[in-house]
Enzyme design. Structure first.
Site, PDB file in Angstrom:
ATOM      1  N   ASP A  32     -11.166  24.446  -0.914  1.00  0.00           N
ATOM      2  CA  ASP A  32     -10.755  25.499   0.024  1.00  0.00           C
ATOM      3  C   ASP A  32     -10.455  24.987   1.419  1.00  0.00           C
ATOM      4  O   ASP A  32     -10.500  25.733   2.386  1.00  0.00           O
ATOM      5  CB  ASP A  32     -11.846  26.574   0.086  1.00  0.00           C
TER       6      ASP A  32
ATOM      7  N   HIS B 259     -15.371  24.195   6.843  1.00  0.00           N
ATOM      8  CA  HIS B 259     -13.973  24.612   6.963  1.00  0.00           C
ATOM      9  C   HIS B 259     -13.788  26.082   7.338  1.00  0.00           C
ATOM     10  O   HIS B 259     -12.624  26.520   7.487  1.00  0.00           O
ATOM     11  CB  HIS B 259     -13.216  24.308   5.663  1.00  0.00           C
TER      12      HIS B 259
END
Length: 628
Positions: A63, A282
């Site tokens: 991701d 992230h």
């Protein structure tokens, strides 16, 4: 669940420990050393808790919002072999032509890479790592696969479908497992079997590895470009923490090398690096978390600052005692510097007799001479060149000037000329202004912390004329103008400086940001023509087009850089440097840096209030890195 229970599931073969990093870290914004620490901390943790036999050689980053070109080298040097993601399938305009391939990095290292082609039925995105193991997901994995004939005659390359509630936890359900049992031999359907990720990659390598293509270059995600800028305070704290820990470790290492009795502060530095790496997750560092995350994150960065400053101060004190010098000049970089230093405070009586020290307001100037790379130089013999006092950096409301540059300002505070005396060359195109603040309506189609859309620059507004221009510094070390102006409801205060013996123009900036759904850039048009601009990445650089001739070039209308970008032609170039910014674009001959955004989802108050940052313009002879 405790570590003991996790170990038991690993031993029974129920769990496959996978990851490779401390967290699933952003690979655009995270700095060079931090990326290496992600691997070091992550792999050490897996080995400590699960043993060498259980650790997977797969870097699992499903991701993350794009992957810098240096990553294959770091993957290999960390002892990993394979790389998996699905995120590149979310690109808006161009799909990467391969799903299984060898990814080649800057140094030539190659890693076997797989992008799962599983698609959620009805989703606009071309891939998912959260398949529900339905027949639709299984068929989409096969139909979206681009290399069906990529194996030997009669052989189909294997594919990986990542299933379960992976985004947020939860894993696979009984229903998913039941579906897979039926699909294992379902008529006219792709054959499905459950297994480990490592077994998939080994089968892929053994069956078709020698036939797979190579992708040599960055893996740029044509999506989530707003993450280079959103939550700017966090990004500044990350960069400052990375620099601080670099300097603290250098000084602590030097102290330990000089004196065996010095106790290296391993525990303090370990704690600091764990916090920095944690906040490079992230959805934290890119700015796509809720507001509460950033309150906690800044508290953790404050702890990092306290730890790093404690280590740095302790090491400096120890080195000072060993050398027997009260003043030390530290160069923690890999480049030699010749520095004129300002030292605040008053001289001791014995030092005051030294005629080679120049007394100035608030302190004194001294010539440190050339400071070697990675050095600590005692300043016991203070020296000063008397000629410096008679060669100040000249400053008026309309110009700054040293022996290298002359910068001319209009009455409204705009920079209308930058003249390079050494090369007898105007840097700005005729009629253009530099350091121009540009505001754009910023309303992406998707939740807006993540994205900047290609149409953002359809409407542009410019900052107002300066309502104050003041000379605040003119002396042998530096000349500085302070310029105050507004853009919409926001106040911008800049100190624009030119220092002695340098062609670098510094812009120390404060912004009280009071906008919503507005993107702020600063623009520098330069009289340099090139089809490619250079962007610094971790331990290297990448070239990206300055034109929009192709769909891939056009898709990179906003791109990430670390500390600098550069536009150079054969014999001349201009670099744009920064101390905490990441989003940039270069179109034709205009270098721009993205300074601030103001999204309202998922944090309604994102980036509201006070900000401080600095950037610099550096004209140079020759191409970047080859100044003549």
């Amino acid at each position: 669940m405790c570590i003991r229970d996790s170990r038991q599931r690993v031993r029974r073969g129920q769990w496959e420990p996978i990851g490779g990093m401390w967290v699933e870290a952003d690979c655009n914004l995270t700095g060079s050393e931090s990326l290496a620490r992600q691997f070091l901390l992550g792999r050490s943790y897996f080995r400590k808790h699960f043993g060498n036999q259980a650790e997977s050689p797969v870097l699992w980053l499903p991701d993350v919002f794009g992957y810098a070109w240096n990553l294959p080298q770091l993957i290999k040097e960390a002892g990993l072999t394979y790389f998996f993601t699905i995120k590149i399938g979310w690109s808006q305009y161009n799909r990467l032509p391969y799903d299984s391939f060898w990814w080649q990095g800057l140094d030539g290292s190659k890693v076997l890479t797989h992008f799962s082609p599983t698609k959620d039925p009805g989703s606009p995105f071309a891939s998912t790592y959260n398949a529900a193991a339905t027949p639709g997901h299984v068929f989409s994995t096969w139909t979206n696969f681009q290399q069906k004939d990529g194996g030997k005659p009669g052989q189909t390359p294997p594919l990986l479908m990542s299933y379960g509630y992976g985004d947020g936890g939860g894993g696979p359900t009984r229903e998913m497992q039941e579906n897979l049992r039926h699909l294992a031999s379902f008529p006219s359907a792709p054959r499905v079997h459950r297994g480990k990720v490592i077994d998939f990659f080994r089968e892929l390598e053994d069956s078709v590895g020698d036939q797979l293509p190579t992708w040599n270059g960055e893996l740029y995600l044509e999506y989530h470009r707003g993450t280079y800028t959103t939550q700017s305070r966090n990004k500044r704290a990350n960069r400052k923490s990375e620099f601080l820990l670099h300097d603290a470790e250098f000084l602590a290492t030097l102290a330990a090398m000089m004196d065996d009795s010095y106790i290296y502060p391993q525990g303090l530095l370990q704690r600091a690096w764990e916090l920095v790496c944690l906040n490079q997750f992230h959805d934290i560092l890119p700015g796509s978390s809720i507001g509460a995350v950033y309150k906690e994150s800044l508290e953790q960065y404050a702890e990092v600052a306290e730890l790093g400053q404690r280590v740095r101060a302790g090491a400096l004190e120890h080195i000072s005692e060993l050398i027997g010098a009260r003043l030390l000049a530290v160069n923690p970089t890999a480049f030699a510097h010749r520095e004129l230093l300002f030292v605040p405070g008053r001289l001791q009586s014995d030092e005051n007799d030294n005629r080679r020290v120049q007394i100035v307001s608030g302190g004194y100037l001294l010539d440190a001479g050339e400071l070697p790379p990675y050095s600590v130089t005692p300043l016991t013999a203070l020296s000063f060149n008397d000629d410096v006092a008679h060669q100040p950096v000249r400053a008026t409301q309309y110009h700054l000037e040293n022996d290298w540059l002359r910068i001319e300002f209009a009455s409204n505070g705009d920079i209308e000329r930058v003249f390079d005396k050494r090369c007898n060359r105007d840097i700005l195109p005729a009629g253009q202004i530099a350091n121009q603040f540009q505001a754009f309506e910023d309303r992406p189609k998707t939740p807006d912390a993540w994205d900047i859309d290609i149409y953002y620059d359809d409407r542009v507004w410019y900052a107002e004329a300066a309502h104050a221009v003041d000379v605040i510094e003119e002396g042998p070390l530096r000349g500085t103008l302070e310029i105050r102006r507004r853009i919409f409801n926001s106040e911008i205060i800049q100190q624009i400086s030119l220092v002695r013996n340098s062609a670098r123009i510094d812009f120390k900036t404060q912004v009280d940001w009071r906008e919503r759904h507005t993107l702020l850039k600063v623009a520098f048009p330069v009289d340099v023509l090139s089809t490619m601009a250079t962007y610094e990445i971790q331990w290297g650089n990448v070239q990206r087009p300055t034109h929009r001739n192709t769909s891939r070039g056009g898709a990179k209308f906003e791109a990430c850089a670390q500390k600098w970008i550069d536009l150079s032609e054969g014999d001349y170039g201009v670099s744009l440097l920064n101390d905490c910014k990441y989003g940039h674009d270069v179109k034709d001959n205009v270098l721009r840096m993205t300074l601030l955004r103001s999204p309202t989802m998922p944090d309604p108050a994102a980036d509201q209030g006070a900000h401080q940052f600095a950037y610099s313009l550096l004209p140079h002879a020759g191409r970047w890195g080859r100044e003549t």
